[in-house]
Design a protein around this motif. Structure first.
Motif, short mmCIF file in Angstrom:
data_model
loop_
_atom_site.label_atom_id
_atom_site.label_comp_id
_atom_site.label_asym_id
_atom_site.label_seq_id
_atom_site.Cartn_x
_atom_site.Cartn_y
_atom_site.Cartn_z
N ILE A 251 0.09 1.49 14.52
CA ILE A 251 1.06 0.62 13.86
C ILE A 251 1.80 1.50 12.86
O ILE A 251 1.20 2.37 12.21
N THR A 252 3.10 1.31 12.76
CA THR A 252 3.89 2.11 11.83
C THR A 252 3.56 1.72 10.40
O THR A 252 3.05 0.62 10.14
N SER A 253 3.86 2.60 9.49
CA SER A 253 3.62 2.29 8.07
C SER A 253 4.42 1.07 7.64
O SER A 253 3.91 0.19 6.95
N GLY A 254 5.67 1.02 8.05
CA GLY A 254 6.52 -0.12 7.71
C GLY A 254 5.99 -1.41 8.32
O GLY A 254 6.00 -2.46 7.68
N GLY A 255 5.52 -1.33 9.56
CA GLY A 255 4.95 -2.50 10.22
C GLY A 255 3.68 -2.97 9.52
O GLY A 255 3.45 -4.17 9.37
N CYS A 256 2.88 -2.02 9.08
CA CYS A 256 1.64 -2.36 8.39
C CYS A 256 1.94 -3.02 7.04
O CYS A 256 1.34 -4.05 6.69
N VAL A 257 2.87 -2.45 6.30
CA VAL A 257 3.25 -3.02 5.00
C VAL A 257 3.86 -4.40 5.19
O VAL A 257 3.53 -5.34 4.46
N THR A 258 4.73 -4.53 6.17
CA THR A 258 5.36 -5.83 6.43
C THR A 258 4.31 -6.87 6.80
O THR A 258 4.32 -7.99 6.28
N GLN A 259 3.39 -6.51 7.71
CA GLN A 259 2.35 -7.46 8.11
C GLN A 259 1.47 -7.83 6.93
O GLN A 259 1.14 -9.00 6.74
#
Length: 181
Positions: free
Chosen positions: A92-100
């Motif tokens: 999972i991308t860092s941005g995807g992880c933060v968003t989730q």
């Protein structure tokens, strides 16, 4: 001579059940069935609350909003879980992880506030039955539903102190979040 960090990864590797891959398929099926049932149940509550005029009361308004919040919360986490269980790519991308993470925390907080509003609604119905329609009128219900989406700004308006530092922190946090995506 100093060495520079050579990692260029922009995400995370989600290990999950990497040491027991035989569990991934049964777990995928169980989680998928639970997700589908959750979507069907919450969707049914929302549709029934909208279609039946007898259910146009504050309690069912809040219940349909809670069902919507539950749909949003499960949808922000379960599809990624399913993709990691069944797919070959377990990253999972860092941005995807933060968003989730922010979505899950935010929606979880919203559900808590909505449950508090629902508790107040039931308190008014049980303890003040003759005044219930005056207390929980449609405008108040709409106001309560609209304002639990923006907890921080509403709470800052209620504060009796200087909130400029907190507002700057929230702005900085949002700026970092938007830049990381």
């Amino acid at each position: 001579m100093e060495r520079a960090n050579g990692s260029t990864s922009s995400g995370f590797l989600l290990l999950g059940f990497s040491d027991r891959p035989q569990l991934e398929t049964p777990l995928f099926v169980v989680i998928l069935m639970g997700y589908v049932l959750s979507c069907l149940g919450n969707g049914t509550i929302i549709l029934l609350s909208l279609r039946d005029p007898r259910l146009h009361t504050p309690m069912y308004c809040f219940l349909s909003n809670l069902s919507f919040m539950d749909l949003c919360l499960t949808t922000c986490t379960v599809p990624q879980t399913l993709a990691n269980l069944k797919g070959r790519d377990k990253t999972i991308t860092s941005g995807g992880c933060v968003t989730q993470l922010l979505m899950a925390l935010g929606l979880g907080g919203v559900e808590c506030v909505l449950l508090s509003v629902m508790a107040y609604d039931r308190y008014a119905a049980v303890c003040r039955p003759l005044h219930y329609l005056v207390i929980m009128h449609p405008q108040l219900c709409l106001h309560l539903v609209d304002h639990f989406f923006c907890e921080v700004p509403v709470m800052l308006k209620l504060a009796c102190a200087d909130t400029s530092i907190i507002e700057a922190e929230v702005f900085a946090d949002l700026s970092v979040l938007m830049r990381s995506q």
